[in-house]
Design a protein around this motif. Structure first.
Motif, PDB file in Angstrom:
ATOM      1  N   GLU A   1     -45.100  56.680  81.442  1.00  0.00           N
ATOM      2  CA  GLU A   1     -45.140  57.425  82.697  1.00  0.00           C
ATOM      3  C   GLU A   1     -44.400  58.754  82.628  1.00  0.00           C
ATOM      4  O   GLU A   1     -44.478  59.551  83.555  1.00  0.00           O
ATOM      5  CB  GLU A   1     -44.535  56.569  83.815  1.00  0.00           C
ATOM      6  N   ASN A   2     -43.704  58.992  81.526  1.00  0.00           N
ATOM      7  CA  ASN A   2     -42.902  60.210  81.410  1.00  0.00           C
ATOM      8  C   ASN A   2     -43.809  61.421  81.175  1.00  0.00           C
ATOM      9  O   ASN A   2     -44.661  61.408  80.283  1.00  0.00           O
ATOM     10  CB  ASN A   2     -41.912  60.053  80.244  1.00  0.00           C
ATOM     11  N   PRO A   3     -43.656  62.485  81.946  1.00  0.00           N
ATOM     12  CA  PRO A   3     -44.531  63.655  81.781  1.00  0.00           C
ATOM     13  C   PRO A   3     -44.345  64.376  80.448  1.00  0.00           C
ATOM     14  O   PRO A   3     -45.207  65.159  80.048  1.00  0.00           O
ATOM     15  CB  PRO A   3     -44.135  64.552  82.961  1.00  0.00           C
ATOM     16  N   GLU A   4     -43.214  64.142  79.778  1.00  0.00           N
ATOM     17  CA  GLU A   4     -42.977  64.795  78.493  1.00  0.00           C
ATOM     18  C   GLU A   4     -43.628  64.052  77.330  1.00  0.00           C
ATOM     19  O   GLU A   4     -43.583  64.532  76.193  1.00  0.00           O
ATOM     20  CB  GLU A   4     -41.474  64.899  78.226  1.00  0.00           C
ATOM     21  N   VAL A   5     -44.234  62.891  77.613  1.00  0.00           N
ATOM     22  CA  VAL A   5     -44.816  62.061  76.557  1.00  0.00           C
ATOM     23  C   VAL A   5     -46.325  62.034  76.720  1.00  0.00           C
ATOM     24  O   VAL A   5     -46.848  61.662  77.776  1.00  0.00           O
ATOM     25  CB  VAL A   5     -44.242  60.629  76.606  1.00  0.00           C
ATOM     26  N   LEU A   6     -47.020  62.423  75.659  1.00  0.00           N
ATOM     27  CA  LEU A   6     -48.477  62.401  75.669  1.00  0.00           C
ATOM     28  C   LEU A   6     -49.011  60.997  75.373  1.00  0.00           C
ATOM     29  O   LEU A   6     -49.980  60.550  75.982  1.00  0.00           O
ATOM     30  CB  LEU A   6     -49.013  63.397  74.635  1.00  0.00           C
ATOM     31  N   LEU A   7     -48.385  60.307  74.437  1.00  0.00           N
ATOM     32  CA  LEU A   7     -48.752  58.934  74.088  1.00  0.00           C
ATOM     33  C   LEU A   7     -47.503  58.074  74.126  1.00  0.00           C
ATOM     34  O   LEU A   7     -46.567  58.296  73.351  1.00  0.00           O
ATOM     35  CB  LEU A   7     -49.390  58.873  72.694  1.00  0.00           C
ATOM     36  N   GLY A   8     -47.467  57.099  75.045  1.00  0.00           N
ATOM     37  CA  GLY A   8     -46.303  56.242  75.200  1.00  0.00           C
ATOM     38  C   GLY A   8     -46.324  55.036  74.277  1.00  0.00           C
ATOM     39  O   GLY A   8     -47.223  54.870  73.446  1.00  0.00           O
ATOM     40  N   ALA A   9     -45.329  54.186  74.444  1.00  0.00           N
ATOM     41  CA  ALA A   9     -45.196  52.991  73.609  1.00  0.00           C
ATOM     42  C   ALA A   9     -46.247  51.953  73.998  1.00  0.00           C
ATOM     43  O   ALA A   9     -46.530  51.745  75.180  1.00  0.00           O
ATOM     44  CB  ALA A   9     -43.798  52.407  73.754  1.00  0.00           C
ATOM     45  N   SER A  10     -46.803  51.292  73.019  1.00  0.00           N
ATOM     46  CA  SER A  10     -47.843  50.288  73.232  1.00  0.00           C
ATOM     47  C   SER A  10     -47.227  48.930  73.562  1.00  0.00           C
ATOM     48  O   SER A  10     -46.018  48.727  73.381  1.00  0.00           O
ATOM     49  CB  SER A  10     -48.692  50.156  71.969  1.00  0.00           C
ATOM     50  N   PRO A  11     -48.034  47.984  74.034  1.00  0.00           N
ATOM     51  CA  PRO A  11     -47.519  46.613  74.200  1.00  0.00           C
ATOM     52  C   PRO A  11     -46.994  46.028  72.894  1.00  0.00           C
ATOM     53  O   PRO A  11     -46.054  45.228  72.911  1.00  0.00           O
ATOM     54  CB  PRO A  11     -48.750  45.836  74.694  1.00  0.00           C
ATOM     55  N   ARG A  12     -47.594  46.436  71.753  1.00  0.00           N
ATOM     56  CA  ARG A  12     -47.050  45.977  70.473  1.00  0.00           C
ATOM     57  C   ARG A  12     -45.622  46.480  70.284  1.00  0.00           C
ATOM     58  O   ARG A  12     -44.776  45.777  69.721  1.00  0.00           O
ATOM     59  CB  ARG A  12     -47.937  46.462  69.319  1.00  0.00           C
ATOM     60  N   ALA A  13     -45.352  47.686  70.768  1.00  0.00           N
ATOM     61  CA  ALA A  13     -44.003  48.237  70.666  1.00  0.00           C
ATOM     62  C   ALA A  13     -43.007  47.387  71.461  1.00  0.00           C
ATOM     63  O   ALA A  13     -41.880  47.150  71.017  1.00  0.00           O
ATOM     64  CB  ALA A  13     -43.985  49.674  71.167  1.00  0.00           C
ATOM     65  N   THR A  14     -43.426  46.923  72.651  1.00  0.00           N
ATOM     66  CA  THR A  14     -42.557  46.039  73.443  1.00  0.00           C
ATOM     67  C   THR A  14     -42.273  44.751  72.694  1.00  0.00           C
ATOM     68  O   THR A  14     -41.130  44.271  72.654  1.00  0.00           O
ATOM     69  CB  THR A  14     -43.219  45.710  74.790  1.00  0.00           C
ATOM     70  N   LEU A  15     -43.302  44.181  72.095  1.00  0.00           N
ATOM     71  CA  LEU A  15     -43.128  42.951  71.318  1.00  0.00           C
ATOM     72  C   LEU A  15     -42.180  43.184  70.154  1.00  0.00           C
ATOM     73  O   LEU A  15     -41.273  42.373  69.897  1.00  0.00           O
ATOM     74  CB  LEU A  15     -44.489  42.467  70.814  1.00  0.00           C
ATOM     75  N   HIS A  16     -42.344  44.282  69.436  1.00  0.00           N
ATOM     76  CA  HIS A  16     -41.465  44.590  68.310  1.00  0.00           C
ATOM     77  C   HIS A  16     -40.029  44.810  68.769  1.00  0.00           C
ATOM     78  O   HIS A  16     -39.083  44.422  68.078  1.00  0.00           O
ATOM     79  CB  HIS A  16     -41.974  45.838  67.584  1.00  0.00           C
ATOM     80  N   LEU A  17     -39.878  45.432  69.932  1.00  0.00           N
ATOM     81  CA  LEU A  17     -38.529  45.683  70.448  1.00  0.00           C
ATOM     82  C   LEU A  17     -37.805  44.375  70.730  1.00  0.00           C
ATOM     83  O   LEU A  17     -36.621  44.219  70.380  1.00  0.00           O
ATOM     84  CB  LEU A  17     -38.625  46.537  71.719  1.00  0.00           C
ATOM     85  N   VAL A  18     -38.493  43.428  71.335  1.00  0.00           N
ATOM     86  CA  VAL A  18     -37.865  42.133  71.651  1.00  0.00           C
ATOM     87  C   VAL A  18     -37.612  41.324  70.385  1.00  0.00           C
ATOM     88  O   VAL A  18     -36.556  40.701  70.227  1.00  0.00           O
ATOM     89  CB  VAL A  18     -38.750  41.355  72.644  1.00  0.00           C
ATOM     90  N   ARG A  19     -38.564  41.321  69.460  1.00  0.00           N
ATOM     91  CA  ARG A  19     -38.367  40.585  68.212  1.00  0.00           C
ATOM     92  C   ARG A  19     -37.206  41.161  67.406  1.00  0.00           C
ATOM     93  O   ARG A  19     -36.411  40.427  66.823  1.00  0.00           O
ATOM     94  CB  ARG A  19     -39.660  40.612  67.388  1.00  0.00           C
ATOM     95  N   ALA A  20     -37.104  42.478  67.374  1.00  0.00           N
ATOM     96  CA  ALA A  20     -35.989  43.104  66.672  1.00  0.00           C
ATOM     97  C   ALA A  20     -34.660  42.782  67.357  1.00  0.00           C
ATOM     98  O   ALA A  20     -33.643  42.563  66.687  1.00  0.00           O
ATOM     99  CB  ALA A  20     -36.202  44.615  66.597  1.00  0.00           C
TER     100      ALA A  20
END
Length: 340
Positions: free
Chosen positions: A260-279
């Motif tokens: 949702e950030n206007p400075e970001v053209l492509l944000g984090a994917s659901p896979r990124a959320t999964l990787h964040l929690v696993r890490a």
């Protein structure tokens, strides 16, 4: 306890079988074995404890690691040190402009004696795959890694070959500004759990390197301190580390904020959320905790999310990189209170 009547005697029935919970004391095992691997790597890599810790987090979270930095700072040395610390199969792929996808995945070759096609495995058929200078190969060759990194399998000529666990890709790359490099496709970057920059060593560490590396190569004396079977057990323990709903919502809030950030053209994917929690689970286990704190998630936001984001044109022109954008997002998203 239940009581069963048997004739004239009352006999206590045995307690019901309970599945042992692989947490608590077991996370101490994770920390102990990881400590041995860390000490082994630090015999070769001087003064980079944070980088080594990030590598161990990715290893225990069953992810893939991207090492990005200028030439000569020890990216390949770190990859080799981690690989040699584990008694498992290791293969190295030197990514060059003329490397073919079949060199990575494997190829079917016709056997004139049997008059049948035989599959010859490519470089990805190992527990630990070192992809050296991955962004010097063409995007077509880089894409040969997509299936094996996500699904732990390779499909060649409509036949699927499964890869043995543990399976980890440790790739090194030079910054895109360097001559002869290709930018990694977004789908490729998204499959790496974390991106880590090694950076130049401190003067004291560089002097220690001169003393230890000029006479002999410390890699030659590096012995394994664990094996693939034990590593599979450690990964299973990490998988059972508890993540509360509040921490899950916090991780989702962070990745949602990037979209949702206007400075970001492509944000984090659901896979990124999964990787964040696993890490975060692996990070907690390394600190001998069987539960994840919001601080664990915050500590991993930069290495796990920064390489996945694409800044907008306005942010790029103003010099705002993904790291700076993420710092602002982390500061804005409320941290949940965890009650004991």
């Amino acid at each position: 306890m239940g009581v069963q009547e048997t004739g004239d005697q009352d006999v206590e029935s045995p307690p019901p079988q309970q599945t042992p919970d692989p947490t608590g004391a077991d996370v101490a095992t994770v920390a102990r074995v990881a400590g041995r691997i860390r000490a082994n790597i630090e015999r070769v890599i001087e003064g980079k404890s944070e980088v080594v810790s990030a590598s161990l987090v990715v290893l225990l979270a069953e992810g893939h690691l991207l090492l990005e930095d200028v030439p000569g700072v020890g990216k390949t040395m770190l990859s080799k040190s981690l690989a040699r610390s584990i008694d498992s199969t290791v293969r190295r792929i030197q990514f060059t402009p003329d490397l073919l996808p079949s060199d990575v995945t494997g190829v079917s070759v016709y056997n004139q004696q049997t008059r049948e096609f035989e599959f010859r495995p490519g470089g990805v058929f190992a527990n630990i795959v070192i992809g050296d200078e991955i962004n010097r190969a063409s995007p077509k060759t880089q894409s040969a890694l997509l299936e094996c990194m996500e699904e732990r399998q390779v499909t060649v000529d409509n036949v699927t070959y499964h890869l043995d666990a543990p399976f980890m890709v440790i790739a090194t790359q030079n910054p895109v500004e360097m001559e002869g490099t290709y930018a990694l496709p977004e789908a490729q970057r998204d499959r790496f759990m974390a991106r880590v920059s090694i950076g130049y060593p401190l003067p004291a560490a560089e002097i220690a390197m001169l003393n230890s590396h000029t006479e002999l190569n410390p890699l030659d004396d590096l012995e394994p301190v664990t094996d693939a079977a034990e590593l599979r057990k450690l990964c299973a323990i990490v998988g059972h580390v508890h993540v509360s709903e509040a921490v899950q919502r916090y991780a989702v809030a962070l990745t949602s904020a990037t979209r949702e950030n206007p400075e970001v053209l492509l944000g984090a994917s659901p896979r990124a959320t999964l990787h964040l929690v696993r890490a975060a689970k692996a990070f907690a286990a390394l600190h001998q905790r069987d539960y994840v704190l919001p601080d664990d998630v915050r500590a991993l936001v930069q290495p796990v999310l920064a390489h996945r984001l694409l800044p907008s044109a306005e942010a790029a022109v103003s010099g705002r990189g993904t790291s700076a954008i993420l710092e602002g997002i982390v500061a804005q998203v409320p941290v949940p209170e965890i009650r004991s």
